[in-house]
Structure formats: C-alpha cells, structure tokens
Design a protein around this motif. Structure first.
Motif, PDB file in Angstrom:
ATOM      1  N   ALA A 125      64.539  -4.396   5.029  1.00  0.00           N
ATOM      2  CA  ALA A 125      64.560  -5.954   5.570  1.00  0.00           C
ATOM      3  C   ALA A 125      63.848  -6.434   4.241  1.00  0.00           C
ATOM      4  O   ALA A 125      64.145  -7.615   3.933  1.00  0.00           O
ATOM      5  N   VAL A 126      62.614  -6.092   4.096  1.00  0.00           N
ATOM      6  CA  VAL A 126      61.800  -6.799   3.143  1.00  0.00           C
ATOM      7  C   VAL A 126      62.342  -7.058   1.739  1.00  0.00           C
ATOM      8  O   VAL A 126      62.340  -7.998   1.057  1.00  0.00           O
ATOM      9  N   ILE A 127      63.157  -5.918   1.217  1.00  0.00           N
ATOM     10  CA  ILE A 127      63.643  -5.583   0.013  1.00  0.00           C
ATOM     11  C   ILE A 127      64.807  -6.493  -0.012  1.00  0.00           C
ATOM     12  O   ILE A 127      64.911  -7.565  -0.961  1.00  0.00           O
ATOM     13  N   ILE A 128      65.574  -6.633   0.965  1.00  0.00           N
ATOM     14  CA  ILE A 128      66.726  -7.623   1.014  1.00  0.00           C
ATOM     15  C   ILE A 128      66.411  -9.036   0.964  1.00  0.00           C
ATOM     16  O   ILE A 128      66.891  -9.700   0.142  1.00  0.00           O
ATOM     17  N   VAL A 129      65.426  -9.445   1.708  1.00  0.00           N
ATOM     18  CA  VAL A 129      64.760 -10.650   1.681  1.00  0.00           C
ATOM     19  C   VAL A 129      64.494 -11.077   0.321  1.00  0.00           C
ATOM     20  O   VAL A 129      64.762 -12.273  -0.290  1.00  0.00           O
ATOM     21  N   PHE A 130      63.921 -10.414  -0.359  1.00  0.00           N
ATOM     22  CA  PHE A 130      62.917 -10.623  -1.781  1.00  0.00           C
ATOM     23  C   PHE A 130      63.949 -10.776  -2.983  1.00  0.00           C
ATOM     24  O   PHE A 130      64.085 -11.672  -3.695  1.00  0.00           O
ATOM     25  N   VAL A 131      65.018  -9.556  -2.707  1.00  0.00           N
ATOM     26  CA  VAL A 131      66.030  -9.530  -3.728  1.00  0.00           C
ATOM     27  C   VAL A 131      66.951 -10.770  -3.543  1.00  0.00           C
ATOM     28  O   VAL A 131      67.473 -11.353  -4.493  1.00  0.00           O
ATOM     29  N   GLY A 132      67.330 -11.054  -2.148  1.00  0.00           N
ATOM     30  CA  GLY A 132      68.175 -12.216  -1.900  1.00  0.00           C
ATOM     31  C   GLY A 132      67.593 -13.567  -2.436  1.00  0.00           C
ATOM     32  O   GLY A 132      68.501 -14.247  -2.876  1.00  0.00           O
ATOM     33  N   GLY A 133      66.290 -13.579  -1.696  1.00  0.00           N
ATOM     34  CA  GLY A 133      65.741 -15.063  -1.852  1.00  0.00           C
ATOM     35  C   GLY A 133      64.856 -15.335  -0.732  1.00  0.00           C
ATOM     36  O   GLY A 133      65.350 -15.725   0.405  1.00  0.00           O
ATOM     37  N   VAL A 134      63.664 -15.264  -0.849  1.00  0.00           N
ATOM     38  CA  VAL A 134      62.851 -15.395   0.403  1.00  0.00           C
ATOM     39  C   VAL A 134      62.491 -16.843   0.592  1.00  0.00           C
ATOM     40  O   VAL A 134      62.710 -17.671  -0.120  1.00  0.00           O
ATOM     41  N   GLY A 135      62.805 -17.030   2.068  1.00  0.00           N
ATOM     42  CA  GLY A 135      62.661 -18.451   2.527  1.00  0.00           C
ATOM     43  C   GLY A 135      63.911 -19.218   2.286  1.00  0.00           C
ATOM     44  O   GLY A 135      63.658 -20.473   2.462  1.00  0.00           O
ATOM     45  N   THR A 136      64.812 -18.559   2.260  1.00  0.00           N
ATOM     46  CA  THR A 136      66.182 -19.410   2.040  1.00  0.00           C
ATOM     47  C   THR A 136      67.099 -18.880   3.253  1.00  0.00           C
ATOM     48  O   THR A 136      67.071 -17.731   3.629  1.00  0.00           O
ATOM     49  N   ILE A 137      68.218 -19.635   3.358  1.00  0.00           N
ATOM     50  CA  ILE A 137      69.240 -19.140   4.430  1.00  0.00           C
ATOM     51  C   ILE A 137      70.214 -18.223   3.840  1.00  0.00           C
ATOM     52  O   ILE A 137      70.519 -17.107   4.090  1.00  0.00           O
ATOM     53  N   LEU A 138      70.824 -18.467   2.575  1.00  0.00           N
ATOM     54  CA  LEU A 138      71.491 -17.613   1.948  1.00  0.00           C
ATOM     55  C   LEU A 138      70.960 -16.288   1.372  1.00  0.00           C
ATOM     56  O   LEU A 138      71.767 -15.160   1.251  1.00  0.00           O
ATOM     57  N   GLY A 139      69.716 -16.296   1.119  1.00  0.00           N
ATOM     58  CA  GLY A 139      69.106 -15.200   0.456  1.00  0.00           C
ATOM     59  C   GLY A 139      69.285 -14.001   1.123  1.00  0.00           C
ATOM     60  O   GLY A 139      69.871 -12.879   0.537  1.00  0.00           O
ATOM     61  N   VAL A 167      71.632 -13.194   3.339  1.00  0.00           N
ATOM     62  CA  VAL A 167      72.920 -12.767   3.490  1.00  0.00           C
ATOM     63  C   VAL A 167      73.497 -12.141   2.154  1.00  0.00           C
ATOM     64  O   VAL A 167      74.042 -11.110   2.117  1.00  0.00           O
ATOM     65  N   ILE A 168      73.013 -12.721   0.989  1.00  0.00           N
ATOM     66  CA  ILE A 168      73.650 -12.196  -0.209  1.00  0.00           C
ATOM     67  C   ILE A 168      72.892 -10.951  -0.551  1.00  0.00           C
ATOM     68  O   ILE A 168      73.368 -10.020  -0.992  1.00  0.00           O
ATOM     69  N   GLY A 169      71.748 -10.655  -0.217  1.00  0.00           N
ATOM     70  CA  GLY A 169      70.606  -9.681  -0.438  1.00  0.00           C
ATOM     71  C   GLY A 169      71.520  -8.560   0.502  1.00  0.00           C
ATOM     72  O   GLY A 169      71.602  -7.438  -0.107  1.00  0.00           O
ATOM     73  N   SER A 170      71.792  -8.726   1.539  1.00  0.00           N
ATOM     74  CA  SER A 170      72.473  -7.762   2.542  1.00  0.00           C
ATOM     75  C   SER A 170      73.956  -7.001   1.896  1.00  0.00           C
ATOM     76  O   SER A 170      73.821  -5.863   1.824  1.00  0.00           O
ATOM     77  N   VAL A 171      74.733  -7.936   1.461  1.00  0.00           N
ATOM     78  CA  VAL A 171      75.721  -7.408   0.848  1.00  0.00           C
ATOM     79  C   VAL A 171      75.577  -6.607  -0.234  1.00  0.00           C
ATOM     80  O   VAL A 171      75.988  -5.715  -0.526  1.00  0.00           O
ATOM     81  N   PHE A 172      74.661  -7.278  -1.192  1.00  0.00           N
ATOM     82  CA  PHE A 172      74.268  -6.470  -2.387  1.00  0.00           C
ATOM     83  C   PHE A 172      73.617  -5.217  -1.976  1.00  0.00           C
ATOM     84  O   PHE A 172      73.957  -4.195  -2.732  1.00  0.00           O
TER      85      PHE A 172
END
Ligand code: ATP
Ligand code: MG
Lengths: 314, 238
Positions: A237-251, A253-258
């Motif tokens: 979860a932490v990696i997904i949030v940071f890779v996607g974009g922490v503190g954003t709505i889309l982060g 989502v994009i992070g999980s797909v990636f």
C-alpha cells in the motif's frame, strides 16, 4: 479539466469496469482486475491517513488482517450473510484502530509510526500461534466458486473509497486533515481539534481497509490467519501510494494499476520474491527524484504538450 | 476588560520564564509588548493561546476562565495568534490556508462556498488577492507572514496576538505591515503586538508594556515608558 469532463470520464471508466466480466472471461485477466481494485482500496485508504493527514501508519496490515479475519468468521464460521460480514470486518478494523490511536495520538510524532508497526507484528505472531492451520473454504463453496461476484464487490468498495477521498479532498474535513499534515501547532491555532481529526481520519482509513480485508476473506480459498498480518500488505500500500502520488486522488489508482501490472510481468520473468526488491528500488527512486509520483509525471507531460493549466489538487 | 491575566507563573525546569505576571487589556486597545530577547514575550503568547499550560495563575477572556484550555478551544473562543517563526501550511494554496481558519475558527462557516467568498475578501485586505491559488511554499517571508495574518483574521478573533510580524522586513515592507496592523485595529479587533523595532511599536501602540525576566517592569503610554529608568536600564544592561 472541467467538472463536466471529469464526470463523463469517470462515468465512462465505471461503465467499462462494470462490463469487464462480460468482456473478459479468462480467469487470470479477471483476477488482475480484481486485485487492482483491491489494491486501490488498500492504498487509497492508507492515503487518507498518510497522504492527506500526514500520519504514517506502518501497521496497515493489522487493520486489513483484522477486517479479513473478522469477516471470515462472521461469514463462514458464524454463518451470517456476506454483506454483514464485510461490514463487520470494517468495524473490527476501526475498533482496533481506536484502541491504538487514542494513546498513540496523544504523543506526537514517531509514536504512532512505531505503535502501528508493533501492533501489526504482534497480531501476526499471535495469529500464527493461536490459529496455525490454514483456513480453507468448505467444499460446497469451493465447488460453486466464481470470481464474478468477488470482482463486483471489489469494484463497489474501490469506488466507495475513491468517492470518499474525492469528497474529503474538497470538503471542510479535508482542509482540517491537511492542516494537521502541514503543521499541528498552526492547525490547533486555527481552531482544528487535531487529536479528534487524527482519530477520525484513522477511523475512516481503517474502516475502508477492513472492508478490503473482508473482500479478501471472501476471495481467498485458503489462508493462514497470520499471513493476513504480513508486512507486505502494509508496504504494498505504501509503495503504491508513493509511486502513484501521495496525497492525491488519482495517485493510488494509477499506482495500483501500475503495481499489479508490473508485479504480474515480473513474476513471469523473475524468480519469485524478486519483485519486492524491484519495488523497493522503484520506491526509493520516486521518493528521491519524483516526490509527486506518477501523477506529477503525467501532469508535467500534459502541461508540456497542451500548455494546460496547473492543477493543485489532481 | 477583554483579557485579564492574574499571578501567572511558568517555569522551564529551573528557569522562570513568566514570574507572577498580572495584566489587563481593554477592548479595542492596541497593546505593544516589548522586552529584551528571552524576556518571556513568546512564552506569554503561548500561555494565553493554550500552547503551554501555566504552573500557576489564571487567564480570563471576556470574563471567562480559559486557563489550560487547548489551543483550538482558545481559538474557537476568539483569540488568534501568529507565530514568531512563521508556520503557514506550506503545501497548500493561500486560499486553502485561510479557508481553514474560516471553517474551524470562532463563528466557523460550514459552507465551503460561503467561506470561499469571505476568504477572498480577507486575502484582498492583507494584499494577497492576486495569489489565491499559489502554493505558499513558493512564497518569500513577506507573503508567508501575510498568509499567517490572513489565516488568523479568518478565525474571526476578538483578540489577536502578533509575534514579531515585522521582523525581517525592509523599511517599505514594514510601512505596508504597519498600515495593515492599524487597519486591523480599526476594524475593532483588540491587539497585543510584540515587536523589536521601536519606531514601529511607538507608532501603533495605544499602550506599552515592558517585560524583563518574565516580569512587567513598566507600563503606560509609549511616551511615559520610554522615559522610565528601569526600561532604559533593562535595554542598556543587556
Ligand atoms: N519550550 C521551552 N522550553 C524551555 N525553555 C523555554 C521554552 N520556551 C522558552 N524558553 C525559555 O524561556 C525564556 C523566555 O523565552 P521567550 O521565547 O518567551 O522569549 P522572548 O521574549 O519571546 O524572546 P525573543 O525576543 O528572542 O523572541 C527564554 O530563556 C527561553 O530560552
Ligand atoms: Mg519571542
């Protein structure tokens, strides 16, 4: 993008997601979608507390595990209806959160980080000890097992979670949470009851995590209880949030797909477990060179190609 | 009387930062608070705003005992402050910073739209009208201080504590800040202003208090205070 455009794009994506089980009948593809949606809930719920409120929860697994275990018992072993079980999972996670959150938030800073980490580790050890045997779905359920209801449930909860974050990000509540992340003294001086709002963010975050756990309990044919509390649930979860974009709505989502795509891809070509190292390196690269994550990369790219306006809250 | 402090005492270990302090502030006053470095000015603000709990004594605001209340309660009750080392919400826009004050302070507004309208007027007032959507992290010191003042004003205080708002400003920026502080006073908000620049403090204060080693050693009109021997001694004896 205008609100209207936002709405139609989101609506289109939701319709497509509803059609997924009709379009793809292959189990591996449906599993990919299921897992991506599960990870969206798992990471987005972490994001509410970590990304928006600035409270780093390193025991996310504790709440996922509590939700999963509670839901599994309510559903399978006590024989209550599934929706009730999943809700029960969410509530169980929240109750745990309030027990640890109340003392941990009284002390600022590192105590919460350590407290949550220790909680998850204790629960992991406890459950490996007291429930050492695998919890297997009974034959009557396995015989009729279908991914489709699991998929739709996962979709529903992921949509709920993203919608919750969307609402939070433009509400008074969101302002309060972000003020805590930015500076607790200044937040208090502006009238924000920081203790209360930290607990509230923790409750919302863990409730959604518990729901994700509940879905996992419904999905997984067999697991060992201790495995639900493995740190991998937290760190994914932490990696997904940071890779996607922490503190954003889309982060998230994009992070999980990636994340799920890359994980599948790596597991084809690399020996098992190596993907963890790859994600670790990726995480460090993002933190050092792209603090805004993939979302920022996309925004930058769009700005360069279309000269579009800057958006603070993506 | 809007603020009354009685027999206030605060020690950090062996160091007595505020020693048996009494003071009273009337509605509508602009009180200047001066004193050498380490004399306890910021500690006094921290005690009034609830950041620190006093060891002894009482703080009354509008006749109500607020001693030991948490800072957010004090703010909701109508006392706002700025910080000597500015603490704006960096990764947020100017408007968001002020919106927090408006939606959580005293007389909070729950409707985001209404709050936004009011906040835009406050931003105009402090001179940040054109920078509503900029991230505060991109600002220099002057604008950060303005954001802090705007955020404090947005909480609708009856009493505002300003801790060295002018420090680090050049003379022309100081003129602007001076005008702003006077305008705040004119709007009916009672002010306690901590400043080191004498010219500024003499100009705006209707009354002056001098703190030394946690005690008020002199008090009166600016003209009276500057002639006071104890004050001259405290400053020259540094
Ligand atoms: N949290 C704290 N812990 C320990 N000592 C403190 C603390 N806060 C202040 N002090 C001490 O209390 C005394 C008063 O400090 P304070 O910051 O109130 O002074 P001040 O008048 O605001 O000074 P300045 O003009 O430099 O801002 C100083 O000796 C300071 O070192
Ligand atoms: Mg000071």
């Amino acid at each position: 993008m205008s609100n209207w455009k936002h709405l139609s794009v989101s609506g289109g994506i939701i319709v497509l997601l509803i059609l997924v089980p009709l379009i793809f009948t292959r189990t591996d593809i449906l599993t990919f979608f299921f897992l991506t949606l599960l990870y969206i809930t798992l990471s987005q719920s972490w994001n509410i507390l970590g990304g928006y409120t600035g409270q780093i929860n390193l025991g996310h697994a504790a709440f996922f595990g509590a939700g999963a275990l509670a839901a599994r018992y309510i559903w399978l072993h006590f024989g209550l209806p599934l929706p009730l079980a999943i809700l029960g999972g969410g509530l169980a996670a929240t109750i745990f959160a309030m027990i640890i959150g109340f003392p941990a938030f009284r002390l600022r800073g590192i105590y919460f980080v350590i407290g949550t980490l220790v909680l998850a580790e204790i629960l992991r050890l406890v459950f490996y000890t007291i429930l050492p045997r695998a919890d297997v779905m009974p034959m009557r359920l396995l015989g009729a097992y279908s991914l489709i209801p699991r998929y739709y449930l996962s979709l529903l909860i992921a949509l709920l979670t993203v919608a919750a974050v969307y609402w939070i990000s433009r509400s008074r509540l969101g302002l309060g949470l972000m003020s805590i992340r930015e500076d607790e003294d200044a937040a208090e001086a502006s009238g924000v009851d920081t203790q209360r709002y930290k607990l509230l963010a923790f409750a919302i975050s863990t409730f959604l995590t518990g729901l994700a756990g509940g879905i996992y309990a419904y999905y997984s044919a067999a697991f060992r209880a201790g495995g639900l509390f493995e740190p991998v649930w937290t760190f994914d979860a932490v990696i997904i949030v940071f890779v996607g974009g922490v503190g954003t709505i889309l982060g998230p989502v994009i992070g999980s797909v990636f994340f799920v795509l890359l994980k599948q891809f790596l597991s084809l070509y690399l020996p098992g477990g190596i993907h963890v190292a790859v994600f670790g390196v990726l995480f460090i690269i993002v933190v050092l060179f792209l603090p805004g994550g993939l979302v920022e990369l996309i925004t930058r790219f769009r700005k360069r190609t279309s000269g579009g306006s800057i958006q603070i809250d993506s | 009387m809007i603020l009354e402090v009685k027999n206030l005492l605060k020690a950090f270990g062996g160091l007595v930062a505020i020693r048996d302090l009494n003071l009273a502030v009337n509605e509508g006053e602009i009180v200047g608070l001066i004193g050498p470095n380490g004399s306890g000015k910021t500690t006094l603000f921290n005690l009034i705003s609830g950041v620190l709990k006093p060891d002894k004594g009482e703080i009354r605001f509008n006749e109500i005992d607020i001693t030991g209340l948490k800072p957010h309660k004090v703010c909701q009750g109508g006392i706002a402050r700025t910080f000597q080392l500015t603490k704006p919400f960096m990764q947020m826009t100017t408007l968001q910073n002020v919106m927090i004050g408006r939606t959580y302070g005293s007389e909070p507004v729950r409707s985001m739209r209404q709050a936004e309208g009011e906040c835009e007027r406050i931003l105009e007032f402090v001179g940040l009208g054109g920078k509503r959507l900029s991230l505060v992290a991109t600002f220099g010191l002057v604008d950060r201080k303005r954001v802090e003042i705007a955020r404090a004003l947005a909480t609708k205080p009856r009493l505002l504590l300003l801790d060295e708002t002018m420090a680090g400003l050049n003379p022309s920026e100081m003129e602007d800040a001076l005008r702003l502080v006077k305008a705040i006073g004119d709007s009916g908000i009672t002010l306690i202003v901590v400043e080191h620049v004498m010219k500024v403090i003499l100009d705006i204060s209707s009354r002056l208090m001098v703190l030394n080693y946690g005690e008020i050693i002199a008090e009166g009109t600016p003209q009276e205070v500057v002639r006071d021997e104890k004050v001259v001694e405290a400053y020259l004896g540094e």
